[in-house]
Design a protein around this motif. Sequence first.
Motif, PDB file in Angstrom:
ATOM      1  N   LEU A  10       0.827  -1.206   0.000  1.00  0.00           N
ATOM      2  CA  LEU A  10       0.000   0.000   0.000  1.00  0.00           C
ATOM      3  C   LEU A  10       0.863   1.258   0.000  1.00  0.00           C
ATOM      4  O   LEU A  10       0.543   2.249  -0.663  1.00  0.00           O
ATOM      5  CB  LEU A  10      -0.923   0.002   1.224  1.00  0.00           C
ATOM      6  CG  LEU A  10      -1.871   1.193   1.385  1.00  0.00           C
ATOM      7  CD1 LEU A  10      -2.825   1.275   0.195  1.00  0.00           C
ATOM      8  CD2 LEU A  10      -2.649   1.067   2.684  1.00  0.00           C
ATOM      9  N   LEU A  11       1.990   1.210   0.720  1.00  0.00           N
ATOM     10  CA  LEU A  11       2.866   2.384   0.815  1.00  0.00           C
ATOM     11  C   LEU A  11       3.662   2.625  -0.461  1.00  0.00           C
ATOM     12  O   LEU A  11       3.916   3.773  -0.829  1.00  0.00           O
ATOM     13  CB  LEU A  11       3.838   2.222   1.990  1.00  0.00           C
ATOM     14  CG  LEU A  11       3.268   2.405   3.399  1.00  0.00           C
ATOM     15  CD1 LEU A  11       4.370   2.212   4.429  1.00  0.00           C
ATOM     16  CD2 LEU A  11       2.648   3.782   3.551  1.00  0.00           C
ATOM     17  N   ASN A  12       4.073   1.532  -1.127  1.00  0.00           N
ATOM     18  CA  ASN A  12       4.923   1.682  -2.319  1.00  0.00           C
ATOM     19  C   ASN A  12       4.339   2.624  -3.364  1.00  0.00           C
ATOM     20  O   ASN A  12       4.976   3.614  -3.744  1.00  0.00           O
ATOM     21  CB  ASN A  12       5.208   0.316  -2.939  1.00  0.00           C
ATOM     22  CG  ASN A  12       6.231  -0.462  -2.149  1.00  0.00           C
ATOM     23  OD1 ASN A  12       6.737   0.002  -1.132  1.00  0.00           O
ATOM     24  ND2 ASN A  12       6.545  -1.651  -2.603  1.00  0.00           N
ATOM     25  N   PRO A  13       3.127   2.365  -3.871  1.00  0.00           N
ATOM     26  CA  PRO A  13       2.588   3.277  -4.892  1.00  0.00           C
ATOM     27  C   PRO A  13       2.307   4.666  -4.345  1.00  0.00           C
ATOM     28  O   PRO A  13       2.461   5.656  -5.067  1.00  0.00           O
ATOM     29  CB  PRO A  13       1.292   2.590  -5.346  1.00  0.00           C
ATOM     30  CG  PRO A  13       0.936   1.663  -4.241  1.00  0.00           C
ATOM     31  CD  PRO A  13       2.230   1.221  -3.640  1.00  0.00           C
ATOM     32  N   VAL A  14       1.919   4.759  -3.067  1.00  0.00           N
ATOM     33  CA  VAL A  14       1.641   6.068  -2.476  1.00  0.00           C
ATOM     34  C   VAL A  14       2.905   6.913  -2.438  1.00  0.00           C
ATOM     35  O   VAL A  14       2.927   8.070  -2.878  1.00  0.00           O
ATOM     36  CB  VAL A  14       1.051   5.911  -1.056  1.00  0.00           C
ATOM     37  CG1 VAL A  14       0.970   7.265  -0.363  1.00  0.00           C
ATOM     38  CG2 VAL A  14      -0.326   5.281  -1.124  1.00  0.00           C
ATOM     39  N   ILE A  15       3.994   6.328  -1.924  1.00  0.00           N
ATOM     40  CA  ILE A  15       5.251   7.083  -1.795  1.00  0.00           C
ATOM     41  C   ILE A  15       5.814   7.446  -3.158  1.00  0.00           C
ATOM     42  O   ILE A  15       6.230   8.582  -3.405  1.00  0.00           O
ATOM     43  CB  ILE A  15       6.269   6.266  -0.985  1.00  0.00           C
ATOM     44  CG1 ILE A  15       5.818   6.187   0.475  1.00  0.00           C
ATOM     45  CG2 ILE A  15       7.655   6.892  -1.067  1.00  0.00           C
ATOM     46  CD1 ILE A  15       6.681   5.300   1.338  1.00  0.00           C
ATOM     47  N   TYR A  16       5.820   6.478  -4.077  1.00  0.00           N
ATOM     48  CA  TYR A  16       6.413   6.742  -5.385  1.00  0.00           C
ATOM     49  C   TYR A  16       5.572   7.680  -6.238  1.00  0.00           C
ATOM     50  O   TYR A  16       6.104   8.531  -6.953  1.00  0.00           O
ATOM     51  CB  TYR A  16       6.642   5.425  -6.132  1.00  0.00           C
ATOM     52  CG  TYR A  16       7.858   4.673  -5.663  1.00  0.00           C
ATOM     53  CD1 TYR A  16       9.115   5.261  -5.688  1.00  0.00           C
ATOM     54  CD2 TYR A  16       7.759   3.369  -5.196  1.00  0.00           C
ATOM     55  CE1 TYR A  16      10.236   4.568  -5.255  1.00  0.00           C
ATOM     56  CE2 TYR A  16       8.874   2.670  -4.763  1.00  0.00           C
ATOM     57  CZ  TYR A  16      10.114   3.285  -4.797  1.00  0.00           C
ATOM     58  OH  TYR A  16      11.213   2.597  -4.372  1.00  0.00           O
ATOM     59  N   THR A  17       4.250   7.545  -6.172  1.00  0.00           N
ATOM     60  CA  THR A  17       3.413   8.365  -7.053  1.00  0.00           C
ATOM     61  C   THR A  17       3.210   9.772  -6.523  1.00  0.00           C
ATOM     62  O   THR A  17       3.223  10.739  -7.279  1.00  0.00           O
ATOM     63  CB  THR A  17       2.040   7.704  -7.261  1.00  0.00           C
ATOM     64  OG1 THR A  17       1.416   7.498  -5.984  1.00  0.00           O
ATOM     65  CG2 THR A  17       2.174   6.381  -7.970  1.00  0.00           C
ATOM     66  N   LEU A  18       3.036   9.911  -5.210  1.00  0.00           N
ATOM     67  CA  LEU A  18       2.779  11.241  -4.658  1.00  0.00           C
ATOM     68  C   LEU A  18       3.989  12.162  -4.763  1.00  0.00           C
ATOM     69  O   LEU A  18       3.843  13.380  -4.764  1.00  0.00           O
ATOM     70  CB  LEU A  18       2.350  11.129  -3.189  1.00  0.00           C
ATOM     71  CG  LEU A  18       0.967  10.527  -2.933  1.00  0.00           C
ATOM     72  CD1 LEU A  18       0.667  10.525  -1.441  1.00  0.00           C
ATOM     73  CD2 LEU A  18      -0.114  11.299  -3.683  1.00  0.00           C
ATOM     74  N   ARG A  19       5.184  11.580  -4.888  1.00  0.00           N
ATOM     75  CA  ARG A  19       6.392  12.398  -4.937  1.00  0.00           C
ATOM     76  C   ARG A  19       6.953  12.515  -6.347  1.00  0.00           C
ATOM     77  O   ARG A  19       8.065  13.011  -6.528  1.00  0.00           O
ATOM     78  CB  ARG A  19       7.451  11.803  -4.000  1.00  0.00           C
ATOM     79  CG  ARG A  19       6.959  11.648  -2.580  1.00  0.00           C
ATOM     80  CD  ARG A  19       8.059  11.218  -1.662  1.00  0.00           C
ATOM     81  NE  ARG A  19       9.070  12.258  -1.539  1.00  0.00           N
ATOM     82  CZ  ARG A  19       9.720  12.559  -0.422  1.00  0.00           C
ATOM     83  NH1 ARG A  19       9.423  11.920   0.680  1.00  0.00           N
ATOM     84  NH2 ARG A  19      10.646  13.484  -0.396  1.00  0.00           N
TER      85      ARG A  19
END
Length: 318
Positions: free
Chosen positions: A290-299
């Motif tokens: 869940l964190l992987n796409p959030v961290i990579y996409t939001l930044r």
Amino acid sequence: MEMLMTEESRNGTAVQEFILEGFPAAEHLGIFLFLVHLLAYLASLMGNVLIVTITCQNQCSQTPMYFFLSSCSFVECCFITTATPQLLAIFLSGRQRISFVACFTQAFVFLFLGATVFFLLAVLSLDRYLAICKPLHYPTIMSPRMCFFLVAVCLVLGFLFMAIPVVTLSQLFYCGPNVIPHFFCDFGPLANLSCSETRSIETLFFNLALIVLFTSLLIATFAHRNIVITIMCLPSTRERQRAFSTCSSHLIILSLMFGSCVFIYVKPKQTSRLDTNREAALVNTVVMPLLNPVIYTLRSKQVHQALRDALSRVLLHR
């Protein structure tokens, strides 16, 4: 891959199926936990599929970094689908039965995909190292052919490293009990249930886990050490901030994944700390995907722009 069946029981009590216990202490929260983990599972799938879709459809995102990211996202979609549906079924209806062959197949696929993710993260670290520290040579080194080759190597290494211990474990004798104190079939709980001597296979798995985790860690450490040194030499503060932003996202993912996996797998005796391993496994199967796409996409500004372009195309076609 066809798993080998257990050897014939000498007393007619060979285990033919296992029972996944799940989280007995949280049975009264079954529906609530089911909904929470279902939402996390769907969000993980949507986020990772979004990265793969953007990489395939947006020309600006068709770079080696996003190719490796999309490969990692695809593998993670398969990874979480290996264990999370079983977890949801346990929350919804309690203990789950799973056949002998299905259990070992699940254990192999879970470990194979998990090892592949670590190798892909190491490759992603090298990609960032070459892009930042060797920008003139980067386009030549990271050609499309080389990118496909590196992903294939990650898959082959993950398969080979995990096939040996899991197949060997499946050939041991299981005479009962057959209750696994976990929400999916993992190496440690299965080794704990075997009636055979497991010291040698546990040592083998320990050594292979060390190689997978710490080889990836060493590559990532080497890459980011050189990246930091190069960034500190950049003349522009804006350039330094931009480079640090990209690397910090990767370091957050690496630290969480390495920490949880070292806690679960890097110990000589796999049958120790099974209860705490069950909770720690939630980090890998629910939190990290869940964190992987959030961290990579939001930044990522490229992802933001690709999302805006996709939204514009949808609105124009209405």
